[in-house]
Design a protein around this motif. Sequence first.
Motif, PDB file in Angstrom:
ATOM      1  N   ARG A  23       0.842  -1.205   0.000  1.00 32.98           N
ATOM      2  CA  ARG A  23       0.000   0.000   0.000  1.00 32.98           C
ATOM      3  C   ARG A  23       0.878   1.257   0.000  1.00 32.98           C
ATOM      4  O   ARG A  23       0.585   2.229  -0.694  1.00 32.98           O
ATOM      5  CB  ARG A  23      -0.917  -0.026   1.224  1.00 32.98           C
ATOM      6  N   GLU A  24       1.945   1.208   0.783  1.00 32.94           N
ATOM      7  CA  GLU A  24       2.867   2.344   0.845  1.00 32.94           C
ATOM      8  C   GLU A  24       3.503   2.599  -0.522  1.00 32.94           C
ATOM      9  O   GLU A  24       3.594   3.737  -0.974  1.00 32.94           O
ATOM     10  CB  GLU A  24       3.968   2.072   1.872  1.00 32.94           C
ATOM     11  N   VAL A  25       3.944   1.527  -1.173  1.00 25.53           N
ATOM     12  CA  VAL A  25       4.578   1.650  -2.491  1.00 25.53           C
ATOM     13  C   VAL A  25       3.590   2.223  -3.496  1.00 25.53           C
ATOM     14  O   VAL A  25       3.916   3.122  -4.277  1.00 25.53           O
ATOM     15  CB  VAL A  25       5.106   0.279  -2.976  1.00 25.53           C
ATOM     16  N   ALA A  26       2.364   1.680  -3.488  1.00 24.03           N
ATOM     17  CA  ALA A  26       1.341   2.169  -4.415  1.00 24.03           C
ATOM     18  C   ALA A  26       1.031   3.635  -4.168  1.00 24.03           C
ATOM     19  O   ALA A  26       0.898   4.429  -5.103  1.00 24.03           O
ATOM     20  CB  ALA A  26       0.070   1.328  -4.268  1.00 24.03           C
ATOM     21  N   LYS A  27       0.947   4.006  -2.892  1.00 26.05           N
ATOM     22  CA  LYS A  27       0.639   5.390  -2.537  1.00 26.05           C
ATOM     23  C   LYS A  27       1.727   6.335  -3.044  1.00 26.05           C
ATOM     24  O   LYS A  27       1.449   7.381  -3.627  1.00 26.05           O
ATOM     25  CB  LYS A  27       0.508   5.511  -1.014  1.00 26.05           C
ATOM     26  N   ARG A  28       2.978   5.933  -2.834  1.00 26.47           N
ATOM     27  CA  ARG A  28       4.086   6.787  -3.269  1.00 26.47           C
ATOM     28  C   ARG A  28       4.094   6.944  -4.782  1.00 26.47           C
ATOM     29  O   ARG A  28       4.345   8.036  -5.304  1.00 26.47           O
ATOM     30  CB  ARG A  28       5.420   6.202  -2.779  1.00 26.47           C
ATOM     31  N   ALA A  29       3.822   5.849  -5.505  1.00 29.63           N
ATOM     32  CA  ALA A  29       3.802   5.914  -6.966  1.00 29.63           C
ATOM     33  C   ALA A  29       2.703   6.851  -7.452  1.00 29.63           C
ATOM     34  O   ALA A  29       2.910   7.662  -8.359  1.00 29.63           O
ATOM     35  CB  ALA A  29       3.606   4.514  -7.549  1.00 29.63           C
ATOM     36  N   LEU A  30       1.528   6.758  -6.831  1.00 29.47           N
ATOM     37  CA  LEU A  30       0.419   7.631  -7.218  1.00 29.47           C
ATOM     38  C   LEU A  30       0.737   9.089  -6.911  1.00 29.47           C
ATOM     39  O   LEU A  30       0.424   9.984  -7.698  1.00 29.47           O
ATOM     40  CB  LEU A  30      -0.863   7.206  -6.491  1.00 29.47           C
ATOM     41  N   VAL A  39     -17.450  12.373  -3.083  1.00 29.56           N
ATOM     42  CA  VAL A  39     -17.784  12.452  -1.661  1.00 29.56           C
ATOM     43  C   VAL A  39     -16.923  13.541  -1.039  1.00 29.56           C
ATOM     44  O   VAL A  39     -15.965  14.020  -1.631  1.00 29.56           O
ATOM     45  CB  VAL A  39     -17.519  11.119  -0.934  1.00 29.56           C
ATOM     46  N   ILE A  40     -17.261  13.915   0.181  1.00 26.70           N
ATOM     47  CA  ILE A  40     -16.448  14.907   0.874  1.00 26.70           C
ATOM     48  C   ILE A  40     -15.076  14.289   1.116  1.00 26.70           C
ATOM     49  O   ILE A  40     -14.971  13.218   1.712  1.00 26.70           O
ATOM     50  CB  ILE A  40     -17.082  15.300   2.220  1.00 26.70           C
ATOM     51  N   PRO A  41     -14.026  14.917   0.637  1.00 26.00           N
ATOM     52  CA  PRO A  41     -12.680  14.344   0.790  1.00 26.00           C
ATOM     53  C   PRO A  41     -12.340  14.068   2.243  1.00 26.00           C
ATOM     54  O   PRO A  41     -12.580  14.893   3.115  1.00 26.00           O
ATOM     55  CB  PRO A  41     -11.753  15.424   0.208  1.00 26.00           C
ATOM     56  N   SER A  42     -11.832  12.874   2.494  1.00 21.60           N
ATOM     57  CA  SER A  42     -11.405  12.523   3.844  1.00 21.60           C
ATOM     58  C   SER A  42      -9.940  12.877   4.014  1.00 21.60           C
ATOM     59  O   SER A  42      -9.215  13.016   3.037  1.00 21.60           O
ATOM     60  CB  SER A  42     -11.603  11.022   4.079  1.00 21.60           C
ATOM     61  N   GLU A  43      -9.525  13.028   5.253  1.00 17.25           N
ATOM     62  CA  GLU A  43      -8.122  13.352   5.505  1.00 17.25           C
ATOM     63  C   GLU A  43      -7.249  12.179   5.096  1.00 17.25           C
ATOM     64  O   GLU A  43      -7.607  11.030   5.294  1.00 17.25           O
ATOM     65  CB  GLU A  43      -7.905  13.647   6.991  1.00 17.25           C
ATOM     66  N   ILE A  44      -6.119  12.466   4.486  1.00 15.18           N
ATOM     67  CA  ILE A  44      -5.189  11.415   4.101  1.00 15.18           C
ATOM     68  C   ILE A  44      -4.454  10.948   5.342  1.00 15.18           C
ATOM     69  O   ILE A  44      -3.961  11.747   6.122  1.00 15.18           O
ATOM     70  CB  ILE A  44      -4.183  11.938   3.060  1.00 15.18           C
ATOM     71  N   THR A  45      -4.401   9.631   5.552  1.00 15.53           N
ATOM     72  CA  THR A  45      -3.753   9.075   6.725  1.00 15.53           C
ATOM     73  C   THR A  45      -2.309   9.542   6.796  1.00 15.53           C
ATOM     74  O   THR A  45      -1.542   9.297   5.872  1.00 15.53           O
ATOM     75  CB  THR A  45      -3.783   7.532   6.673  1.00 15.53           C
ATOM     76  N   PRO A  46      -1.900  10.202   7.870  1.00 13.05           N
ATOM     77  CA  PRO A  46      -0.545  10.757   7.974  1.00 13.05           C
ATOM     78  C   PRO A  46       0.548   9.741   7.690  1.00 13.05           C
ATOM     79  O   PRO A  46       1.528  10.056   7.049  1.00 13.05           O
ATOM     80  CB  PRO A  46      -0.493  11.247   9.428  1.00 13.05           C
ATOM     81  N   LYS A  47       0.401   8.481   8.154  1.00 14.08           N
ATOM     82  CA  LYS A  47       1.485   7.522   7.993  1.00 14.08           C
ATOM     83  C   LYS A  47       1.691   7.122   6.540  1.00 14.08           C
ATOM     84  O   LYS A  47       2.694   6.508   6.199  1.00 14.08           O
ATOM     85  CB  LYS A  47       1.220   6.268   8.824  1.00 14.08           C
ATOM     86  N   LEU A  48       0.719   7.446   5.666  1.00 13.76           N
ATOM     87  CA  LEU A  48       0.861   7.113   4.260  1.00 13.76           C
ATOM     88  C   LEU A  48       1.517   8.233   3.477  1.00 13.76           C
ATOM     89  O   LEU A  48       1.795   8.101   2.303  1.00 13.76           O
ATOM     90  CB  LEU A  48      -0.512   6.798   3.642  1.00 13.76           C
ATOM     91  N   ILE A  49       1.765   9.365   4.134  1.00 16.90           N
ATOM     92  CA  ILE A  49       2.406  10.489   3.472  1.00 16.90           C
ATOM     93  C   ILE A  49       3.900  10.421   3.718  1.00 16.90           C
ATOM     94  O   ILE A  49       4.338  10.237   4.841  1.00 16.90           O
ATOM     95  CB  ILE A  49       1.861  11.831   4.015  1.00 16.90           C
ATOM     96  N   PRO A  50       4.717  10.533   2.657  1.00 15.56           N
ATOM     97  CA  PRO A  50       6.164  10.495   2.843  1.00 15.56           C
ATOM     98  C   PRO A  50       6.611  11.501   3.885  1.00 15.56           C
ATOM     99  O   PRO A  50       6.016  12.558   4.054  1.00 15.56           O
ATOM    100  CB  PRO A  50       6.700  10.861   1.446  1.00 15.56           C
ATOM    101  N   GLU A  51       7.713  11.190   4.623  1.00 15.79           N
ATOM    102  CA  GLU A  51       8.172  12.045   5.708  1.00 15.79           C
ATOM    103  C   GLU A  51       8.399  13.479   5.273  1.00 15.79           C
ATOM    104  O   GLU A  51       8.041  14.430   5.943  1.00 15.79           O
ATOM    105  CB  GLU A  51       9.463  11.474   6.303  1.00 15.79           C
ATOM    106  N   GLN A  52       9.007  13.651   4.088  1.00 16.61           N
ATOM    107  CA  GLN A  52       9.286  15.001   3.607  1.00 16.61           C
ATOM    108  C   GLN A  52       7.997  15.769   3.395  1.00 16.61           C
ATOM    109  O   GLN A  52       7.877  16.934   3.745  1.00 16.61           O
ATOM    110  CB  GLN A  52      10.064  14.932   2.289  1.00 16.61           C
TER     111      GLN A  52
END
Length: 233
Positions: A40-47, A211-224
């Motif tokens: 999931r992390e890899v897919a998220k980063r690619a997107l 739909v009303i955009p939900s907050e993106i889970t912080p742990k899925l966002i790259p550290e930078q």
Amino acid sequence: MLGKSIRFNSIALGLFALVTAALLATTNLGTKDRIAEAKREVAKRALLEIVPLERHNNDLLVDTLDIPPTYWPTLGIENGQVNIARKGDELVAVIIPAVAPDGYNGDIQMIVGINVDGTVAGARVISHRETPGLGDKIDLKKNDWMLGFNGKSLTNPKPEGWKVKKDKGAFDQFTGATITPRAVVQQVLKTLQYYKEDRKRLLKVAKESAVIPSEITPKLIPEQTQAEASTND
């Protein structure tokens, strides 16, 4: 006495087997969860590389639309979903899975981001078996060749220009390797053609399912990115 000893050993071995099986099952389940999270992390980063956070505020992994089976052959897939990028209730781009089946060493799996206006937002190869030092230049970590698709469309260049220069097209090939870039160029073109054909449906269904955009889970966002987000707050 001997019979009791045998029974005791049998029971002990049975309990040991049960405990071992339970431990293995628990470990396997935990491993599967970690592998799924890693994917999931890899897919998220690619997107996010294709449609960065400043361009959308929805969860790209969750906001998806099914691709009708009639288009699977064009995209080279057996099934799949389009990831939707939105800014508020506005559709920004779609990210489409595609597979070039004619790479030098087999399938080349990609995702192609296409802006609403039909221009390429970005393309990334996510899996391949191309020759190291030659065809593997489609990997952005090895070469920036894939960035050459950014901003391209069905009119820039025209369809006949969607070839490598060796074939009198607009795209560079690699020294000593033409088959790989040729396959990728053709599949990106087919993905653009798919978008053109399915665009009206995608826009209509995406709008209806907004739909009303939900907050993106912080742990899925790259550290930078998290640091930048904190600064912006």
